[in-house]
Structures are given as structure tokens and as C-alpha cells.
Design a protein around this motif. Sequence first.
Motif, PDB file in Angstrom:
ATOM      1  N   ALA A 235       6.864  -7.306   5.372  1.00  0.00           N
ATOM      2  CA  ALA A 235       5.826  -6.367   5.799  1.00  0.00           C
ATOM      3  C   ALA A 235       4.960  -6.958   6.898  1.00  0.00           C
ATOM      4  O   ALA A 235       4.601  -6.275   7.871  1.00  0.00           O
ATOM      5  CB  ALA A 235       4.969  -5.969   4.595  1.00  0.00           C
ATOM      6  N   LEU A 240       3.214  -4.129   9.187  1.00  0.00           N
ATOM      7  CA  LEU A 240       2.802  -3.019   8.334  1.00  0.00           C
ATOM      8  C   LEU A 240       1.387  -3.235   7.824  1.00  0.00           C
ATOM      9  O   LEU A 240       0.934  -4.366   7.666  1.00  0.00           O
ATOM     10  CB  LEU A 240       3.747  -2.883   7.130  1.00  0.00           C
ATOM     11  CG  LEU A 240       5.224  -2.663   7.412  1.00  0.00           C
ATOM     12  CD1 LEU A 240       5.962  -2.348   6.110  1.00  0.00           C
ATOM     13  CD2 LEU A 240       5.462  -1.564   8.429  1.00  0.00           C
ATOM     14  N   ALA A 255       1.907   1.953   2.374  1.00  0.00           N
ATOM     15  CA  ALA A 255       2.224   1.101   3.515  1.00  0.00           C
ATOM     16  C   ALA A 255       2.536   1.976   4.717  1.00  0.00           C
ATOM     17  O   ALA A 255       3.309   2.933   4.616  1.00  0.00           O
ATOM     18  CB  ALA A 255       3.414   0.206   3.193  1.00  0.00           C
TER      19      ALA A 255
END
Length: 305
Positions: A235, A240, A255
Motif C-alpha cells: 500500500a 495508497l 483505502a
Amino acid sequence: MSDDARVTAEAFEELRPLLFGIAYRMLGSVAEAEDVVQEAYVRYARALADGTTVESPRAYLSAVTTRLAIDTLTSARARRETYVGEWLPEPLVDDDPAGHAEQADSLSMAFLLLLERLSPVERAVFLLHDVFGYAFDEVADIVGKTPANCRQLAARARRHVAEGRPRFDPPERGREAARRFVAAMLDGDVDGLLALLGEDVVVTGDSGGGSPSWPRPIVGRDKVARLFAGLGRQAVDARLTMRVTTVNGQPGAIATDADGRVVTVLTFEVADGAVHGVKSLINPRKLAHLGAVADVRELWRQRRR
């Protein structure tokens, strides 16, 4: 708009949160629930236009919504038998119109999955009486059973639900556990995650058969900690953003990518300060009502360049 039409629309709008709450809990689908509620309004307006006397818009619309939801659920169950991977309800994030502040426990993913054990009529009777407080006489009129039958259906449904009904920590304690989980995840902190997880933790993912996917639940602290530490590193690499929020009345996270598109939604089942369950939705069809949805495979390819 005529005065009569305005009164009809105003009565419907006042009842919309209730109707959506019934339909969503019946179906576990935001899109299908909204379609059911809209069709209920069309039938209500048509009945009034035809000269039908509707003494109680609440009773009339509740009945139409429930009956439509029963029919929709019957056909939806046939589709779910061929669903690829694990099936989870569509998520309600933050201020989705379901009145979840007052009835959060009956909106949780875990609770909605328990309701899948019930027949459509059992589900309707249980929800109308035990969750929404309708009298058995009202429920009987809605589902076409006698009050005695409805009492029996409700008792049977209650037993099924009680066998696996989840127990959750108070909201703020749950949100704090979620905040710590997300922080440890994004740090790739296996030890920090282990400290938050219950021994019996189970992770369930719904990708709708797409990629990436978890075709089966993942069980156990060590596996789950390593899984989310790795996901956290991915991520961060993909830039993200993870925001802790309320999902289906429980602590969760959403997310999004650098362009604000939704990537995944997580829900956390927190009891006694520990995370005992995580549910992850990445199926783009189940996230579309939240806004633009990212192409996860493209994000992954970009991350690896």
C-alpha cells in the motif's frame, strides 16, 4: 408537481431510511436495496393515483419493500451459489442511509452473514420484529402468514442467529484498535499486528473472482500478521491512503489511490481489545456505490515498475 404528488413524495422521503434499512438487511446489497425501495415508491404512487386509500404510508411501504426484497433475495441466492470465492455484503461506509447509529449490531458484516442461514421469509420476520420492532400482527400481514406462524418463524430464526451472534467492543474502543491495526499495517510491523490479533483471527476476502483474491479464509495470528504487514508495504509503495472510518456500524478502513479512487474496504471485528475478524472487499462491483473504483491490477503493475 401537484399537492397530492408532493405529499406522496414527502411521506416517502421521511420513510426512505427505514425502507432502505429493511431492504439492505434483507439483501446485503446497496444497489439491490435502492432498486427495491425505488420500486416500492413507484407502486405507492401508482396506487394513490388509482384511487387506493393508504391509511398508513409506513405500513404500506414497509409491506411492499419487504415483499419485493423477499422476491429479490430468492433469485439472488441462486446467483450466490455460483459466486466465485467468498461472498460478503456490500459495505456501508460512514453516512450511508441506513440509520446504523441506532442499530449498528444488526448491520455488521458478521451479523448479515448469519442472516444468510435463514430462509427469505424467516429473515423478513426476524428483521421486522426483532430489529425494527413491528408487532407480529403487522408482520403477519406483510409476509402472508398468521401471527402464530410468525412467532414460530421468529423463534427459529432467533435460535439460528444466537448460535453465532458476534459480540463487539464499544465503538470507540473498536475504532482505537482499528487505528492501531492500520498504523501497524502501513509500517509493515508484524509484531505490532501480532499484539492486536486474537488467536482465532479469521480474514475473509471478497474479490468476486477477480485478481488479487483470497479464495478461502485465512486463519491464525501468524498468517494474518504476515499477510497484512506485506499488504501494508504494498500500500505504501502504491501510494495508497487508508482512512479509518465506520463500516456497517463497526470499525473499518477504506483505502484509496492517489487519485481518490476506492481500492478496498476493510471491516474489523473487535472484542476484548483484540481483532478477531477482518473482512476485505475488493470486488469493484461491490464498491461502485462509494465512488470511482481503482483498477487494482493496474496499480499492482505500476508498483512493480
